[in-house]
Enzyme design. Structure first.
Site, PDB file in Angstrom:
ATOM      1  N   HIS A 209       0.947  -1.341  -0.324  1.00 45.37           N
ATOM      2  CA  HIS A 209      -0.209  -0.568   0.259  1.00 45.37           C
ATOM      3  C   HIS A 209       0.565   1.564  -0.146  1.00 45.37           C
ATOM      4  O   HIS A 209       0.099   2.247  -0.273  1.00 45.37           O
ATOM      5  CB  HIS A 209      -0.738   0.052   1.228  1.00 45.37           C
ATOM      6  CG  HIS A 209      -0.143   0.708   2.593  1.00 45.37           C
ATOM      7  ND1 HIS A 209       0.830  -0.650   3.193  1.00 45.37           N
ATOM      8  CD2 HIS A 209       0.079   1.456   3.322  1.00 45.37           C
ATOM      9  CE1 HIS A 209       0.867  -0.321   4.165  1.00 45.37           C
ATOM     10  NE2 HIS A 209       0.592   0.698   4.297  1.00 45.37           N
TER      11      HIS A 209
HETATM   12  C1  UD1 Z   1      -1.038   6.055   5.022  1.00 50.46           C
HETATM   13  C2  UD1 Z   1      -0.471   6.348   5.952  1.00 50.46           C
HETATM   14  C3  UD1 Z   1       0.859   5.800   5.948  1.00 50.46           C
HETATM   15  C4  UD1 Z   1       0.225   4.175   6.615  1.00 50.46           C
HETATM   16  C5  UD1 Z   1      -0.626   3.704   5.809  1.00 50.46           C
HETATM   17  C6  UD1 Z   1      -1.759   2.684   6.693  1.00 50.46           C
HETATM   18  C7  UD1 Z   1      -0.017   8.927   6.043  1.00 50.46           C
HETATM   19  C8  UD1 Z   1       0.498   9.751   4.496  1.00 50.46           C
HETATM   20  N1  UD1 Z   1      -0.334   7.433   4.884  1.00 50.46           N
HETATM   21  O1  UD1 Z   1      -1.309   5.550   4.030  1.00 50.46           O
HETATM   22  O2  UD1 Z   1       2.128   6.171   6.520  1.00 50.46           O
HETATM   23  O3  UD1 Z   1       0.906   2.968   6.009  1.00 50.46           O
HETATM   24  O4  UD1 Z   1      -1.590   5.036   6.491  1.00 50.46           O
HETATM   25  O5  UD1 Z   1      -2.558   2.108   6.127  1.00 50.46           O
HETATM   26  O6  UD1 Z   1      -0.689   9.526   6.931  1.00 50.46           O
HETATM   27  N2  UD1 Z   1      -8.758   4.921   2.095  1.00 50.46           N
HETATM   28  C9  UD1 Z   1     -10.109   4.049   0.932  1.00 50.46           C
HETATM   29  N3  UD1 Z   1     -10.726   3.405   2.905  1.00 50.46           N
HETATM   30  C10 UD1 Z   1      -9.959   3.658   3.516  1.00 50.46           C
HETATM   31  C11 UD1 Z   1      -8.801   4.127   3.921  1.00 50.46           C
HETATM   32  C12 UD1 Z   1      -8.341   5.050   2.589  1.00 50.46           C
HETATM   33  O7  UD1 Z   1     -10.856   4.275   0.271  1.00 50.46           O
HETATM   34  O8  UD1 Z   1     -10.600   3.661   4.876  1.00 50.46           O
HETATM   35  C13 UD1 Z   1      -8.509   5.609   0.005  1.00 50.46           C
HETATM   36  C14 UD1 Z   1      -8.728   7.015   0.487  1.00 50.46           C
HETATM   37  O9  UD1 Z   1      -9.185   7.399  -0.280  1.00 50.46           O
HETATM   38  C15 UD1 Z   1      -7.292   7.320   0.074  1.00 50.46           C
HETATM   39  C16 UD1 Z   1      -6.127   6.433  -0.272  1.00 50.46           C
HETATM   40  O10 UD1 Z   1      -6.860   5.687   0.241  1.00 50.46           O
HETATM   41  O11 UD1 Z   1      -7.731   7.866  -1.205  1.00 50.46           O
HETATM   42  C17 UD1 Z   1      -4.969   6.447   0.280  1.00 50.46           C
HETATM   43  O12 UD1 Z   1      -5.433   7.082   2.253  1.00 50.46           O
HETATM   44  P1  UD1 Z   1      -4.599   7.635   2.862  1.00 50.46           P
HETATM   45  O13 UD1 Z   1      -5.168   7.292   3.971  1.00 50.46           O
HETATM   46  O14 UD1 Z   1      -4.512   9.411   2.387  1.00 50.46           O
HETATM   47  O15 UD1 Z   1      -3.404   7.324   2.921  1.00 50.46           O
HETATM   48  P2  UD1 Z   1      -2.455   5.716   3.202  1.00 50.46           P
HETATM   49  O16 UD1 Z   1      -1.628   5.496   1.653  1.00 50.46           O
HETATM   50  O17 UD1 Z   1      -3.621   4.933   3.430  1.00 50.46           O
HETATM   51  N1  UDP Z   2      -3.381  -5.619   9.212  1.00 48.69           N
HETATM   52  C1  UDP Z   2      -5.107  -5.983   9.077  1.00 48.69           C
HETATM   53  N2  UDP Z   2      -5.257  -6.019   8.479  1.00 48.69           N
HETATM   54  C2  UDP Z   2      -5.428  -5.751   7.313  1.00 48.69           C
HETATM   55  C3  UDP Z   2      -3.888  -5.495   7.194  1.00 48.69           C
HETATM   56  C4  UDP Z   2      -3.008  -5.313   7.539  1.00 48.69           C
HETATM   57  O1  UDP Z   2      -5.158  -5.673  10.923  1.00 48.69           O
HETATM   58  O2  UDP Z   2      -5.908  -6.504   5.583  1.00 48.69           O
HETATM   59  C5  UDP Z   2      -2.898  -4.881  10.293  1.00 48.69           C
HETATM   60  C6  UDP Z   2      -1.426  -4.933  10.487  1.00 48.69           C
HETATM   61  O3  UDP Z   2      -1.117  -6.529  11.052  1.00 48.69           O
HETATM   62  C7  UDP Z   2      -0.412  -3.927  11.310  1.00 48.69           C
HETATM   63  C8  UDP Z   2      -1.281  -3.151  10.494  1.00 48.69           C
HETATM   64  O4  UDP Z   2      -2.195  -3.086  10.052  1.00 48.69           O
HETATM   65  O5  UDP Z   2      -0.399  -4.163  11.967  1.00 48.69           O
HETATM   66  C9  UDP Z   2      -0.513  -1.862   9.488  1.00 48.69           C
HETATM   67  O6  UDP Z   2      -0.223  -1.141   9.305  1.00 48.69           O
HETATM   68  P1  UDP Z   2       0.137  -1.174   7.980  1.00 48.69           P
HETATM   69  O7  UDP Z   2      -0.371  -1.445   7.390  1.00 48.69           O
HETATM   70  O8  UDP Z   2      -1.559  -0.228   7.414  1.00 48.69           O
HETATM   71  O9  UDP Z   2       0.282   0.228   8.065  1.00 48.69           O
HETATM   72  P2  UDP Z   2       1.909   0.195   8.366  1.00 48.69           P
HETATM   73  O10 UDP Z   2       2.781  -0.259   9.916  1.00 48.69           O
HETATM   74  O11 UDP Z   2       3.258   0.554   6.928  1.00 48.69           O
HETATM   75  O12 UDP Z   2       2.015   2.352   8.693  1.00 48.69           O
END
Ligand code: UD1
Ligand code: UDP
Length: 360
Positions: A209
């Site tokens: 992601h």
């Molecule tokens: C964010 C964090 C990243 C973290 C990740 C965990 C920042 C800069 N990045 O990235 O460090 O690793 O969360 O998962 O804060 N979206 C959905 N549904 C959701 C959540 C997101 O559709 O429930 C979509 C949003 O609409 C957006 C895209 O996913 O278009 C990215 O979401 P965003 O929260 O901006 O960043 P992440 O990639 O989730």
């Molecule tokens: N995780 C989860 N379900 C998923 C993917 C990730 O519960 O489908 C959990 C994972 O076990 C970890 C956390 O989410 O504890 C990590 O989140 P993510 O990879 O989104 O973010 P990052 O750690 O890279 O910031």
């Protein structure tokens, strides 16, 4: 009684905050108010964690999501500032390195409210990552910096934190606390292995992601090529972040197997316990692989969790198809034996809460 205001918004933060919130609830001298920025909002990216992990319902949900970095951080800053002016907490707690983390820390520090940063001191030394910017700025404006590893403490020392008006404390990793605590319950709470027909099957567990992979077309294509090839010889379980799902669809990238929806934490722990290998670009999953004695192939060019690469438990492959497949061939089916304690003793949450009470 002192008031702590916790600001969370993204999936990994719910898991981290669960480990600390559980301890706060046992204390009489402090009380927690939870603010959810709304950054993550799908049921299985947000609500499921509150329900499963017994995190108190947020007092506020700001519903700020799906925007550019500047717009998201800016709107969060404005709305959090208003909440802080209304609530007047004694301390603000933030976790990790997301936009919610930075917005929370910045809003608090401008109002002269002290900030505690959990997961301080981590560095990838790649300033192109939004997370690196968020964590460096958050550390600098925090009063209490809770480091998960020696490496994190050393990073802060090198940046001159001894000269700053802040406290750097090595407490261990709250994600390790969570893995131990919820890991004891996962077999009862999750039916993921049966539901996904994985009984007695070897499978690779994969997540992808990170912006550096999803937003660079060649990198994502190269990663998907590797997964398609691995899928010819092994089951691949890919709980797909909505960000990646959308990009794969929009760019018509051909994935030769069906990904699954993101799963809850209990399902994830069961998948971690039973998989043959973790392939990921997640920060949290690199450590969780280790917590459950699995090797990890990390599809990034740097990692903040360098102790795992130093010991050979984790291999960085970037997005290179060949290197990912090579990692799979080398590590799949092997488990880590004699794992040593790199992330504390599972009591980071207790140490954090004790130190906050003393500080306040
Ligand atoms: C964010 C964090 C990243 C973290 C990740 C965990 C920042 C800069 N990045 O990235 O460090 O690793 O969360 O998962 O804060 N979206 C959905 N549904 C959701 C959540 C997101 O559709 O429930 C979509 C949003 O609409 C957006 C895209 O996913 O278009 C990215 O979401 P965003 O929260 O901006 O960043 P992440 O990639 O989730
Ligand atoms: N995780 C989860 N379900 C998923 C993917 C990730 O519960 O489908 C959990 C994972 O076990 C970890 C956390 O989410 O504890 C990590 O989140 P993510 O990879 O989104 O973010 P990052 O750690 O890279 O910031």
């Amino acid at each position: 009684m002192k008031k702590i205001l916790t600001i969370i918004g993204a999936r990994p933060q719910f898991i981290k905050a669960a480990a600390v919130s559980r301890i706060i609830r046992n204390e009489n001298s402090i009380r927690e108010v939870i603010v959810h920025t709304g950054q993550h909002f799908d049921f299985n990216m947000s609500d499921i964690f509150f329900t499963e992990m017994d995190i108190p319902r947020p007092h506020y949900n700001l519903e700020i999501n799906s925007m550019s970095h500047g717009a998201m951080t800016g709107q969060m800053l404005e709305r959090i500032e208003q909440v802080l002016m209304d609530e007047k907490p004694d301390m603000v707690m933030v976790y990790g390195d997301t936009n919610s983390t930075l917005a929370g820390a910045l809003a608090a520090s401008k109002l002269h409210i002290r900030v505690a940063h959990v997961e301080a001191g981590l560095r990838s030394f790649n300033m192109l990552m939004p997370e690196e910017i968020n964590r460096i700025l958050t550390d600098r404006i925090s009063s209490l910096l809770y480091c998960p590893t020696d490496t994190a403490v050393n990073n802060l020392e090198k940046e001159g934190y001894k000269n700053f008006d802040s406290r750097v404390l090595l407490v261990g990793d709250v994600m390790y606390d969570a893995a131990i605590f919820y890991g004891k319950q996962s077999a009862q709470k999750s039916n993921a292995i049966n539901r996904l027909n994985l009984q007695n099957k070897s499978f690779v567990l994969c997540t992808v992601h990170r912006q550096e992979n999803t937003d660079v077309p060649d990198r994502l294509t190269s990663i998907i090529s590797a997964l398609n090839e691995i899928h010819q010889v092994s089951e691949v379980i890919l709980p797909l972040h909505p960000r990646t799902r959308k990009i794969i669809q929009d760019r018509h990238i051909s994935l030769s197997f069906d990904p699954i929806e993101p799963v809850g934490y209990f399902d994830m722990i069961e998948l971690l316990k039973h998989c043959s290998l973790v392939i990921t670009d997640s920060g949290g999953m690199q450590k969780e692989a280790y917590f459950f004695n699995k090797y990890c192939v990390t599809m990034r060019d740097q990692t903040e969790w360098t102790e795992l690469t130093d010991y050979g438990f984790n291999r960085l492959t970037g997005s290179d198809t060949k290197r990912i497949i090579e990692g799979f061939r080398n590590f799949s089916g092997r488990s880590i034996e004699n794992a040593i304690s790199l992330y504390g003793r599972g009591d980071a949450g207790e140490k954090i809460v004790k130190s906050i009470i003393e500080y306040l």
